[in-house]
Design a protein around this motif. Structure first.
Motif, PDB file in Angstrom:
ATOM      1  N   UNK A   1       0.819  -1.176   0.000  1.00 41.49           N
ATOM      2  CA  UNK A   1       0.000   0.000   0.000  1.00 41.49           C
ATOM      3  C   UNK A   1       0.873   1.254   0.000  1.00 41.49           C
ATOM      4  N   UNK A   2       1.775   1.360  -0.950  1.00 42.84           N
ATOM      5  CA  UNK A   2       2.591   2.562  -1.073  1.00 42.84           C
ATOM      6  C   UNK A   2       1.821   3.576  -1.893  1.00 42.84           C
ATOM      7  N   UNK A   3       1.328   4.607  -1.228  1.00 33.87           N
ATOM      8  CA  UNK A   3       0.417   5.536  -1.854  1.00 33.87           C
ATOM      9  C   UNK A   3       1.092   6.662  -2.603  1.00 33.87           C
ATOM     10  N   UNK A   4       2.335   6.931  -2.310  1.00 35.16           N
ATOM     11  CA  UNK A   4       3.008   8.060  -2.928  1.00 35.16           C
ATOM     12  C   UNK A   4       3.705   7.707  -4.220  1.00 35.16           C
ATOM     13  N   UNK A   5       3.945   8.734  -5.015  1.00 42.82           N
ATOM     14  CA  UNK A   5       4.620   8.551  -6.295  1.00 42.82           C
ATOM     15  C   UNK A   5       6.040   8.045  -6.080  1.00 42.82           C
ATOM     16  N   UNK A   6       6.766   8.668  -5.178  1.00 45.39           N
ATOM     17  CA  UNK A   6       8.152   8.255  -4.947  1.00 45.39           C
ATOM     18  C   UNK A   6       8.243   6.896  -4.265  1.00 45.39           C
ATOM     19  N   UNK A   7       7.257   6.581  -3.441  1.00 45.89           N
ATOM     20  CA  UNK A   7       7.263   5.258  -2.805  1.00 45.89           C
ATOM     21  C   UNK A   7       7.150   4.162  -3.860  1.00 45.89           C
ATOM     22  N   UNK A   8       6.325   4.387  -4.852  1.00 46.33           N
ATOM     23  CA  UNK A   8       6.167   3.400  -5.925  1.00 46.33           C
ATOM     24  C   UNK A   8       7.425   3.309  -6.775  1.00 46.33           C
ATOM     25  N   UNK A   9       8.052   4.437  -7.041  1.00 50.80           N
ATOM     26  CA  UNK A   9       9.267   4.441  -7.861  1.00 50.80           C
ATOM     27  C   UNK A   9      10.424   3.735  -7.154  1.00 50.80           C
ATOM     28  N   UNK A  94     -23.344  15.378  -3.349  1.00 54.86           N
ATOM     29  CA  UNK A  94     -21.956  14.972  -3.550  1.00 54.86           C
ATOM     30  C   UNK A  94     -21.514  14.103  -2.378  1.00 54.86           C
ATOM     31  N   UNK A  95     -21.087  12.878  -2.681  1.00 57.33           N
ATOM     32  CA  UNK A  95     -20.667  11.936  -1.643  1.00 57.33           C
ATOM     33  C   UNK A  95     -19.160  11.728  -1.703  1.00 57.33           C
ATOM     34  N   UNK A  96     -18.593  11.252  -0.609  1.00 55.98           N
ATOM     35  CA  UNK A  96     -17.154  10.993  -0.567  1.00 55.98           C
ATOM     36  C   UNK A  96     -16.899   9.541  -0.176  1.00 55.98           C
ATOM     37  N   UNK A  97     -15.766   9.026  -0.647  1.00 52.78           N
ATOM     38  CA  UNK A  97     -15.345   7.662  -0.313  1.00 52.78           C
ATOM     39  C   UNK A  97     -13.836   7.562  -0.471  1.00 52.78           C
ATOM     40  N   UNK A  98     -13.266   6.495   0.078  1.00 53.79           N
ATOM     41  CA  UNK A  98     -11.829   6.268  -0.094  1.00 53.79           C
ATOM     42  C   UNK A  98     -11.507   6.081  -1.568  1.00 53.79           C
ATOM     43  N   UNK A  99     -10.387   6.644  -2.025  1.00 52.43           N
ATOM     44  CA  UNK A  99      -9.956   6.440  -3.405  1.00 52.43           C
ATOM     45  C   UNK A  99      -9.655   4.961  -3.649  1.00 52.43           C
ATOM     46  N   UNK A 100      -9.098   4.307  -2.652  1.00 55.13           N
ATOM     47  CA  UNK A 100      -8.887   2.856  -2.674  1.00 55.13           C
ATOM     48  C   UNK A 100      -9.633   2.310  -1.465  1.00 55.13           C
ATOM     49  N   UNK A 101     -10.634   1.475  -1.703  1.00 54.88           N
ATOM     50  CA  UNK A 101     -11.482   0.986  -0.628  1.00 54.88           C
ATOM     51  C   UNK A 101     -10.652   0.399   0.500  1.00 54.88           C
ATOM     52  N   UNK A 102     -10.933   0.844   1.726  1.00 54.19           N
ATOM     53  CA  UNK A 102     -10.257   0.320   2.898  1.00 54.19           C
ATOM     54  C   UNK A 102      -8.879   0.894   3.138  1.00 54.19           C
ATOM     55  N   UNK A 103      -8.469   1.883   2.341  1.00 60.06           N
ATOM     56  CA  UNK A 103      -7.145   2.482   2.507  1.00 60.06           C
ATOM     57  C   UNK A 103      -7.284   4.008   2.514  1.00 60.06           C
ATOM     58  N   UNK A 104      -7.668   4.581   3.656  1.00 56.58           N
ATOM     59  CA  UNK A 104      -7.890   6.031   3.713  1.00 56.58           C
ATOM     60  C   UNK A 104      -6.665   6.858   3.359  1.00 56.58           C
TER      61      UNK A 104
END
Length: 125
Positions: A1-9, A94-104
């Protein structure tokens, strides 16, 4: 669950030992890190960015504030649109939800259904 751009790189450094290429991976990552951090130099800081898409599946417009998109916007010297302000302007629909379910920590998505009036909903944005 690396959410950042640099974490993925940074995964290039994880894979490198399997091919005995640690030195190349480290050098490549450092050059990418340098290029990424230099993106914002010389760009206007008044840029406001909104990541909006249209979802026919949900019959809604989606304002994405996924973590990686927010980081990309900031890297080029931009400011992300304030989702709370947009949500207040659009009203209770307008509703809100996690961009990735279960990973706020991956950020949020905001959906505005168009309820058969796509042009009307688009004007709210």
């Amino acid at each position: 669950k690396d959410n950042g751009v640099l974490h993925s790189a940074e995964y290039i450094k994880f894979m490198a030992p399997f091919f005995n290429l640690e030195h190349l991976a480290s050098a490549d990552f450092e050059s990418r890190l340098t290029a990424y951090t230099l993106l914002s130099s010389g760009l206007p800081s008044s840029l406001v960015i909104a990541w909006i898409s249209s979802s026919d599946y949900d019959s809604a417009f989606v304002l994405s504030q996924a973590t990686f998109k927010m980081q990309l916007s900031e890297a080029v010297g931009g400011t992300n649109v304030n989702a709370s302000t947009v949500q207040d302007a659009c009203g209770a629909n307008m509703t809100s939800s996690d961009a990735v379910w279960g990973n706020p920590s991956a950020g949020m998505n905001y959906k505005l259904p168009w309820n058969g009036d796509k042009a009307g909903a688009a004007k709210k944005f």
